[in-house]
Design an enzyme around this catalytic site. Structure first.
Site, PDB file in Angstrom:
ATOM      1  N   ARG B  17       0.839  -1.202   0.000  1.00  0.00           N
ATOM      2  CA  ARG B  17       0.000   0.000   0.000  1.00  0.00           C
ATOM      3  C   ARG B  17       0.882   1.263   0.000  1.00  0.00           C
ATOM      4  O   ARG B  17       0.970   1.966  -0.990  1.00  0.00           O
ATOM      5  CB  ARG B  17      -0.935  -0.015   1.225  1.00  0.00           C
ATOM      6  CG  ARG B  17      -2.093   0.971   1.133  1.00  0.00           C
ATOM      7  CD  ARG B  17      -1.771   2.417   1.488  1.00  0.00           C
ATOM      8  NE  ARG B  17      -1.217   2.555   2.853  1.00  0.00           N
ATOM      9  CZ  ARG B  17      -0.691   3.686   3.300  1.00  0.00           C
ATOM     10  NH1 ARG B  17      -0.621   4.766   2.536  1.00  0.00           N
ATOM     11  NH2 ARG B  17      -0.180   3.732   4.518  1.00  0.00           N
ATOM     12  N   ASP B  18       1.591   1.501   1.087  1.00  0.00           N
ATOM     13  CA  ASP B  18       2.340   2.760   1.212  1.00  0.00           C
ATOM     14  C   ASP B  18       3.476   2.811   0.191  1.00  0.00           C
ATOM     15  O   ASP B  18       3.790   3.873  -0.348  1.00  0.00           O
ATOM     16  CB  ASP B  18       2.892   2.882   2.640  1.00  0.00           C
ATOM     17  CG  ASP B  18       3.189   4.324   3.042  1.00  0.00           C
ATOM     18  OD1 ASP B  18       3.046   5.228   2.204  1.00  0.00           O
ATOM     19  OD2 ASP B  18       3.575   4.544   4.193  1.00  0.00           O
ATOM     20  N   HIS B 211       4.835   3.862  12.853  1.00  0.00           N
ATOM     21  CA  HIS B 211       4.960   3.897  11.388  1.00  0.00           C
ATOM     22  C   HIS B 211       6.005   4.963  11.076  1.00  0.00           C
ATOM     23  O   HIS B 211       5.718   6.159  11.085  1.00  0.00           O
ATOM     24  CB  HIS B 211       3.596   4.242  10.782  1.00  0.00           C
ATOM     25  CG  HIS B 211       3.579   4.390   9.292  1.00  0.00           C
ATOM     26  ND1 HIS B 211       3.078   3.415   8.452  1.00  0.00           N
ATOM     27  CD2 HIS B 211       4.007   5.391   8.478  1.00  0.00           C
ATOM     28  CE1 HIS B 211       3.194   3.819   7.185  1.00  0.00           C
ATOM     29  NE2 HIS B 211       3.750   5.031   7.174  1.00  0.00           N
ATOM     30  N   HIS B 213       9.271   6.656   8.902  1.00  0.00           N
ATOM     31  CA  HIS B 213       9.927   6.812   7.601  1.00  0.00           C
ATOM     32  C   HIS B 213      11.410   7.096   7.833  1.00  0.00           C
ATOM     33  O   HIS B 213      11.797   7.595   8.893  1.00  0.00           O
ATOM     34  CB  HIS B 213       9.269   7.941   6.807  1.00  0.00           C
ATOM     35  CG  HIS B 213       7.960   7.542   6.196  1.00  0.00           C
ATOM     36  ND1 HIS B 213       7.687   7.655   4.854  1.00  0.00           N
ATOM     37  CD2 HIS B 213       6.849   7.006   6.758  1.00  0.00           C
ATOM     38  CE1 HIS B 213       6.455   7.222   4.611  1.00  0.00           C
ATOM     39  NE2 HIS B 213       5.922   6.825   5.752  1.00  0.00           N
ATOM     40  N   CYS B 244       4.514   9.350   1.101  1.00  0.00           N
ATOM     41  CA  CYS B 244       3.168   9.893   0.921  1.00  0.00           C
ATOM     42  C   CYS B 244       3.208  10.969  -0.143  1.00  0.00           C
ATOM     43  O   CYS B 244       3.916  11.967   0.015  1.00  0.00           O
ATOM     44  CB  CYS B 244       2.655  10.480   2.234  1.00  0.00           C
ATOM     45  SG  CYS B 244       1.059  11.295   2.057  1.00  0.00           S
ATOM     46  N   ASN B 253       9.481   4.470   3.573  1.00  0.00           N
ATOM     47  CA  ASN B 253       9.221   3.770   4.829  1.00  0.00           C
ATOM     48  C   ASN B 253      10.508   3.137   5.302  1.00  0.00           C
ATOM     49  O   ASN B 253      11.425   2.881   4.531  1.00  0.00           O
ATOM     50  CB  ASN B 253       8.216   2.635   4.592  1.00  0.00           C
ATOM     51  CG  ASN B 253       6.814   3.142   4.326  1.00  0.00           C
ATOM     52  OD1 ASN B 253       6.372   3.172   3.198  1.00  0.00           O
ATOM     53  ND2 ASN B 253       6.134   3.553   5.367  1.00  0.00           N
TER      54      ASN B 253
END
Lengths: 308, 308
Positions: B17-18, B211, B213, B244, B253
């Protein structure tokens, strides 16, 4: 674990030695001098400027005496050089360095490959260096860097008891500080905490720098762990230059820029101005136009509104 | 700070996803399915497989329903999807996901750019989603990810009180876990400790994932800090894919491979087999032959004699 505000760390820039020795390109002396001055202008107050080894072995550092002479012109800068033996130490002392660093490998295989001596033979050499220093240059400081302290690409696991035993021997031999080096990028934060805790327990105020590599991406996390155990001196290389040519697969000191960003963001003072550090980065790149240099913070820029 | 042996963490793979939403290349569905199966074979037990948003906005994730259907065939795998609103949540619930994650930005500017709602409007949406879930799909779990929790590329500083206030509101609204996201790579370990400590204090067992980065090189150090504060779920992307698109300059990430190496080296169990994770990395690269993938440990290899 330290959570005080008002903490200060010393960033000991090792790029001119550990960085430059690991690449084939030779940075011209004039560029080294500019780079070192730029680092100083950014607030860096300890630089390992070179190594007193035979120039046949490390032609990249053959100009160390000249670099030392230049570095000594910067008030308040601690000028360091690496030496592998008494002969190198004598040359370094005569060149006027403030501090030498002597690598003592905890791995027999790495020690043999790096300096053709066992760790115990290196310890004997250390004693000779201390005796010579005491008799002739008592103001000069001697650091031992226990290399491959967290593992070795040649022998694999390194016994932590060996690391501590060598550290204690070094302290007893009259060495001033004992640092631990993750030459191979094998360290993990738990091990870093454990080993530095033992080091503090065993040698107290003689516990020295954390010298971490980012080979497996844990370099900054390992510095954090060391900091939280009380370490206040950190070796790093601008642009992440570095590594040890005798430890296959080992590459990349912790990036000075990212380390400075971490500490400053945590309100731990480095006394290094990040923007001026970027100017030193330009000076480094000008001296090595065809070498890649690294660093995440320089790529991304400081956070919006970040005030140092 | 945890120093127990026997600790276990859950690595929640968000690459599908990310990672995939942040690159222009669209990974063909068949490759996504192979990659997800390879991650499962390596031991990964939670995967954010996609996002239920209009396919015009994120064509990279237009096949999410199909990917969910495939992922659901893997016993014991928690299949997650991101949803921005009730409409997406309903679609996700009907697709059969086990868990949804709802981003609630602590930065007004980022929230408007990302979902065209204020944080408070997102909280109202969260309440509607919880009500719908409670009435129709009570077994499905809802996570809120407080995004830009550590700073925002648009507005700069984000008030920590706002982050905690939104977290408490989310817990009170019936959200099951509340994670904190460093969407922009602004976080530092001291801030991570402080904010997760407050999160645990305020929402207790509902405190969720970190979460992080790696935009400025501190991603792994931030995970370490979160772990030591008690966090046991970590989002990461294989190969460091991610970022993002609505937070300019935010990228990358934390790399799953490096994170798994750190935890396993610390004797914290991930239940992920590193060698099989390398096979999943091959599957990822086969699906994106022209995209760079990252990771220090994969480049360097595991340490000699490293036993998982």
């Amino acid at each position: 674990m330290s959570n005080h505000t008002g903490d200060t760390v010393l960033i000991s820039e090792v790029g001119p030695r550990d960085g430059l020795q690991s690449i084939k390109t030779i940075m011209p002396t004039a560029f080294k001098l500019k780079w070192i001055s730029a680092l100083y202008d950014a607030g860096v107050r300890e630089i390992e400027v070179g190594s007193f080894v035979p120039s046949k072995l490390l032609p990249q550092l053959a100009d160390t005496a000249e670099v030392v002479a230049h570095a000594l012109q910067h008030p308040g800068l601690t000028v360091m050089a690496l030496v592998p033996n008494l002969r190198g130490a004598v040359t370094a002392f005569e060149a006027g360095v403030h501090k030498i660093t002597l690598p003592i490998s905890a791995s027999v295989a790495h020690s043999q490959a790096n300096v053709r001596k066992t760790p115990e033979e290196m310890m004997e050499e250390a004693k000779r260096i201390v005796a010579y220093r005491d008799a002739n240059f008592p103001a000069i400081s001697i650091e031992a860097g226990i290399s491959t302290a967290f593992g070795c690409t040649l022998q694999g696991k390194v016994d932590e008891d060996d690391v501590i035993r060598l550290s204690v021997m070094a302290a007893q031999a009259g060495i001033d500080d004992i640092g631990l080096s993750d030459t191979t990028g094998y360290a993990n934060p738990k091990q870093v905490r454990r080993l530095f805790r033992r080091l503090f327990d065993e040698v107290g105020e003689k516990a020295g720098a954390a010298h971490m590599h980012n080979t497996r991406g844990l370099g900054i996390a390992n510095c954090l762990a060391a900091f939280e155990e009380g370490v206040r001196t950190f070796d790093s290389s601008q642009g992440g230059l570095g590594g040890c040519p005798y430890a296959p697969g080992a590459s990349g000191n912790v990036v000075t820029e990212d380390l400075v960003f971490m500490f400053e963001a945590m309100n731990v003072k480095t006394h290094i101005n990040y923007e001026k550090l970027m100017q030193a980065r330009v000076a480094l790149q000008e001296g090595l136009p065809n070498e890649p240099i690294y660093g995440m913070t320089p790529e991304a820029g400081l956070p919006k509104g970040f005030i140092q």
